[in-house]
Design an enzyme around this catalytic site. Structure first.
Site, mmCIF file in Angstrom:
data_model
loop_
_atom_site.group_PDB
_atom_site.id
_atom_site.type_symbol
_atom_site.label_atom_id
_atom_site.label_comp_id
_atom_site.label_asym_id
_atom_site.label_seq_id
_atom_site.Cartn_x
_atom_site.Cartn_y
_atom_site.Cartn_z
ATOM 1 N N ASP A 1 6.894 13.957 20.378
ATOM 2 C CA ASP A 1 7.174 14.466 19.028
ATOM 3 C C ASP A 1 8.244 15.537 19.120
ATOM 4 O O ASP A 1 8.294 16.276 20.104
ATOM 5 C CB ASP A 1 5.912 15.037 18.365
ATOM 6 C CG ASP A 1 6.007 14.966 16.845
ATOM 7 O OD1 ASP A 1 5.385 14.067 16.248
ATOM 8 O OD2 ASP A 1 6.736 15.797 16.257
ATOM 9 N N LEU B 1 -3.699 0.790 9.632
ATOM 10 C CA LEU B 1 -4.850 1.708 9.635
ATOM 11 C C LEU B 1 -4.986 2.432 8.306
ATOM 12 O O LEU B 1 -4.015 2.648 7.589
ATOM 13 C CB LEU B 1 -4.706 2.728 10.775
ATOM 14 C CG LEU B 1 -3.586 3.776 10.718
ATOM 15 C CD1 LEU B 1 -3.914 4.941 9.811
ATOM 16 C CD2 LEU B 1 -3.290 4.280 12.101
ATOM 17 N N CYS C 1 1.247 6.708 1.705
ATOM 18 C CA CYS C 1 1.695 5.315 1.868
ATOM 19 C C CYS C 1 1.866 4.537 0.573
ATOM 20 O O CYS C 1 2.961 4.078 0.276
ATOM 21 C CB CYS C 1 0.747 4.571 2.801
ATOM 22 S SG CYS C 1 0.860 5.156 4.502
HETATM 23 N N1 NAD Z 1 -0.476 7.525 7.522
HETATM 24 C C1 NAD Z 1 -0.899 6.295 7.343
HETATM 25 O O1 NAD Z 1 -2.004 6.052 6.872
HETATM 26 C C2 NAD Z 1 -0.023 5.140 7.733
HETATM 27 C C3 NAD Z 1 -0.595 3.868 7.888
HETATM 28 C C4 NAD Z 1 0.222 2.807 8.252
HETATM 29 C C5 NAD Z 1 1.581 3.005 8.432
HETATM 30 N N2 NAD Z 1 2.117 4.246 8.254
HETATM 31 C C6 NAD Z 1 3.549 4.425 8.483
HETATM 32 O O2 NAD Z 1 3.731 4.990 9.777
HETATM 33 C C7 NAD Z 1 4.854 5.877 9.781
HETATM 34 C C8 NAD Z 1 4.412 7.257 10.240
HETATM 35 O O3 NAD Z 1 3.484 7.767 9.299
HETATM 36 P P1 NAD Z 1 2.560 9.026 9.618
HETATM 37 O O4 NAD Z 1 1.638 9.180 8.462
HETATM 38 O O5 NAD Z 1 2.021 8.924 11.003
HETATM 39 O O6 NAD Z 1 3.664 10.195 9.586
HETATM 40 P P2 NAD Z 1 3.482 11.717 10.069
HETATM 41 O O7 NAD Z 1 4.410 12.492 9.235
HETATM 42 O O8 NAD Z 1 2.045 12.057 10.105
HETATM 43 O O9 NAD Z 1 3.990 11.696 11.580
HETATM 44 C C9 NAD Z 1 5.305 11.454 11.952
HETATM 45 C C10 NAD Z 1 5.634 12.304 13.178
HETATM 46 O O10 NAD Z 1 6.944 11.946 13.643
HETATM 47 C C11 NAD Z 1 7.545 13.127 14.136
HETATM 48 N N3 NAD Z 1 8.995 12.905 14.225
HETATM 49 C C12 NAD Z 1 9.911 12.839 13.237
HETATM 50 N N4 NAD Z 1 11.135 12.611 13.759
HETATM 51 C C13 NAD Z 1 10.987 12.520 15.095
HETATM 52 C C14 NAD Z 1 11.887 12.302 16.167
HETATM 53 N N5 NAD Z 1 13.191 12.117 15.964
HETATM 54 N N6 NAD Z 1 11.386 12.290 17.418
HETATM 55 C C15 NAD Z 1 10.077 12.482 17.650
HETATM 56 N N7 NAD Z 1 9.178 12.688 16.668
HETATM 57 C C16 NAD Z 1 9.631 12.712 15.406
HETATM 58 C C17 NAD Z 1 7.121 14.191 13.149
HETATM 59 O O11 NAD Z 1 7.246 15.483 13.696
HETATM 60 C C18 NAD Z 1 5.664 13.800 12.899
HETATM 61 O O12 NAD Z 1 4.782 14.451 13.797
HETATM 62 C C19 NAD Z 1 5.418 5.824 8.363
HETATM 63 O O13 NAD Z 1 6.406 4.842 8.309
HETATM 64 C C20 NAD Z 1 4.237 5.387 7.533
HETATM 65 O O14 NAD Z 1 4.609 4.727 6.348
HETATM 66 C C21 NAD Z 1 1.335 5.311 7.928
#
Ligand code: NAD
Length: 429
Positions: free
Chosen positions: A30, A153, A260
Site C-alpha cells: 500500500d 465480497l 460500491c
Molecule cells: N469494498 C468492497 O466491498 C468491494 C467489493 C468488491 C470490489 N471492490 C472494488 O475493489 C477496489 C478496491 O476497493 P476497496 O474498498 O478495497 O478500496 P479501499 O479504498 O478500501 O482500498 C484501496 C487501497 O489502495 C491503496 N492505494 C491507492 N493507490 C495505490 C498505489 N498506487 N499503490 C499502492 N496502494 C494504493 C489505498 O491507500 C487503499 O489502502 C475498487 O475498485 C472497488 O470497487 C470493492
C-alpha cells in the site's frame, strides 16, 4: 504460490489474509505509509468480522507481509493483483488513474514473466488498456499476461465470502495464465468460470447493477404498500419464495449506499452510454434510490414539523451492518440532512463512530445504544445492525420526550411497537 496484492483496503487486505489462510505466500502493498506501519505493528485499519485474527496469525507465521514498495512486491511474486480504488468522477464515469499508475509501477519493476490480475472493479476494456500500459512502460520488455478477476465480497461478510465464494471469475486474453489462476483458487473449492477479459469485467458491473436494481424494485413496491395498506415484508416474503426470484436483497429500506453500488451503477450507465446504449432502466434505479431517502426524511419532517433545535437520536452510521465503512453511507446522508434542517444529533454505531467523527464533527457520540434516546424528540434507526433488535425499548420510550421511532430498516414489528406505546414509522408497512 507467491502472490502480491497492490492496495491493502477492504478488498486487498481481506484477499491477502484469505490467500495466506489457504497457504499462499502473500505480500500486501500500500502507498499509505501510515497504514503499512499500522499493519506491520500488528494493528488493523478496518473492521471486518474474523479479519483481525487471520491477519495476526499469518503475519506472525510470515505468510502475510506488508510493504509500501510495489517494486518489492513485483520482484518477489509470480502473480500481482491490483486492488486499488476506482472512484467515480463527477460525471459518473470511473477514475482509472489509480489503476493506470499501478500498471506503470508494475511495468517499471518487472524483470521476468508476471501475471497481472485486476481485482478492482473496472469498466469493460480496462484490461486491454492495462496491457498496453505495461507494454509501453516495461523497460525490460518481458512477457506478461493481464487477467480480470473481479471481486464479489460483501463488506461485513468479506472473510466468509472470500473463503467460500459462489463463483470465481477469471477473464483472460490468452490461455497461458489460466493454470496458475486455477491453482491459486483451487483451495477455495468454488466453481471457476473462465471467460474472455471483456466479459469478466462486464460480469462485475452487471452483477452489482442487478443487485441495486433488486433493492430499488422492492423499495418501489414499498411505496405501493404504504399507499395501499399492505406490508412490504409479507409481499417480499411471498415473492422471494419463488426460486426464480429468491428472497435476498428484497429488504425495503431507506436505500442502498456504500462505496460500491452507487459508483458501479453510475459507471455502468456511463459505460452503456459510451457504446451508444441508453440504460434508462438503471437511471430509474438511481432515481428510486434517492427518492426513497427523500421520502424517509419527509416522514420525519412531517411528524416532527420543525427540526430546528430538536434533538434526534440516530442508531447506525455505517452503510450497512458488520462494517465500520461510512463511505456513501445512507445513515450519514440522513444525519447530514437532519443537521441541515437544524436538528442536533445523538448518534451511536457499534463500529463506525471513529470513521464518522470526521464527517459529523458536531454530533454527540454516545457509547451505549440504550442511552441514545435520552432527551431526544425522536429516535431513528439508520443501519441494520443485528444488535439494534435488542434495544431496551422500555428505556428508549421513557428517555424520549415523546415516544417516536423512525425505523429505516424495518427491524421491529409495527403492532408490537404500537402496543409498547410508540409512534412507530417504518418502510412500506
Ligand atoms: N469494498 C468492497 O466491498 C468491494 C467489493 C468488491 C470490489 N471492490 C472494488 O475493489 C477496489 C478496491 O476497493 P476497496 O474498498 O478495497 O478500496 P479501499 O479504498 O478500501 O482500498 C484501496 C487501497 O489502495 C491503496 N492505494 C491507492 N493507490 C495505490 C498505489 N498506487 N499503490 C499502492 N496502494 C494504493 C489505498 O491507500 C487503499 O489502502 C475498487 O475498485 C472497488 O470497487 C470493492
Amino acid at each position: 504460490m507467491r502472490l502480491t496484492i497492490i492496495g491493502t483496503g477492504y478488498v486487498g487486505l481481506v484477499t491477502g489474509a484469505c490467500f495466506a489462510e489457504v497457504g499462499h505466500q502473500v505480500i500486501c502493498v500500500d502507498n499509505d505509509s501510515a497504514k503499512v506501519k499500522l499493519l506491520q505493528g500488528g494493528g488493523i485499519p478496518i473492521y471486518e468480522p474474523g479479519l483481525e485474527d487471520m491477519v495476526r496469525k499469518h503475519s506472525a507465521s510470515g505468510g502475510l507481509r506488508f510493504t509500501n514498495s510495489t517494486a518489492e512486491g513485483v520482484e518477489k511474486s509470480d502473480v500481482i493483483f491490483i486492488a486499488v480504488p476506482t472512484p467515480s468522477l463527477p460525471d459518473g464515469s470511473v477514475d482509472l488513474s489509480f489503476i493506470e499508475k499501478v500498471a506503470r509501477e508494475i511495468a517499471a519493476a518487472m524483470t521476468g514473466y508476471k501475471i497481472v490480475v485486476d481485482k478492482s472493479t473496472v469498466p469493460v476494456k480496462t484490461g486491454d488498456k492495462v496491457a498496453e500500459t505495461i507494454k509501453r512502460y516495461c523497460k525490460a520488455q518481458v512477457e506478461f499476461d493481464v487477467v480480470s478477476n473481479p471481486e464479489f465480497l460483501r463488506e461485513g461478510f468479506a472473510v466468509g465470502d472470500l473463503m467460500k465464494p459462489d463463483r470465481v471469475v477469471i477473464g483472460v486474453r490468452s490461455q497461458r495464465p489460466v493454470a496458475a489462476m486455477k491453482e491459486i483458487y483451487a483451495p477455495f473449492q468454488a466453481p471457476i468460470i473462465v471467460t474472455d477479459i471483456n466479459s469478466a469485467e462486464l460480469i462485475k458491473h452487471a452483477s452489482n447493477s442487478f443487485l441495486a436494481l433488486k433493492i430499488s424494485y422492492i423499495n418501489a413496491v414499498s411505496v405501493l404498500c404504504e399507499a395501499a395498506g399492505a406490508n412490504v415484508q409479507e409481499v417480499a416474503h411471498g415473492m422471494g419464495m419463488d426460486e426464480r426470484i429468491g428472497n435476498r436483497f428484497l429488504n425495503a429500506s431507506l436505500g442502498f449506499g456504500g462505496s460500491c453500488f452507487p459508483k458501479d451503477l453510475s459507471a455502468f450507465i456511463k459505460i452503456a452510454d459510451q457504446v451508444g446504449y441508453d440504460f434508462g432502466l438503471l437511471k430509474e434505479v438511481q432515481k428510486i434510490n434517492s427518492a426513497q431517502m427523500d421520502r424517509f426524511v419527509k416522514k420525519i419532517v412531517d411528524t416532527l414539523w420543525v427540526l430546528k433545535d430538536k434533538k434526534i437520536g440516530v442508531l447506525g452510521l455505517a452503510f450497512k451492518q458488520n462494517t465500520d465503512d461510512v463511505r456513501m453511507s445512507p445513515a450519514i446522508d440522513l444525519c447530514q440532512r437532519l443537521v441541515k434542517e437544524g436538528a442536533a444529533l445523538r448518534v451511536y454505531d457499534p463500529k463506525a463512530m471513529d470513521k464518522a467523527r470526521a464527517i459529523l464533527p458536531n454530533a454527540t457520540y454516545v457509547e451505549d445504544m440504550n442511552e441514545v434516546a435520552e432527551g431526544c424528540d425522536a429516535l431513528v434507526i439508520a443501519t441494520e445492525w443485528e444488535e439494534f433488535k435488542k434495544l431496551d425499548l422500555d428505556r428508549a420510550r421513557k428517555g424520549l420526550t415523546h415516544p417516536i421511532l423512525f425505523d429505516g430498516r424495518n427491524l421491529f414489528d409495527p403492532a408490537e411497537m404500537e402496543k409498547l406505546g410508540f409512534i412507530y414509522k417504518s418502510i412500506g408497512r
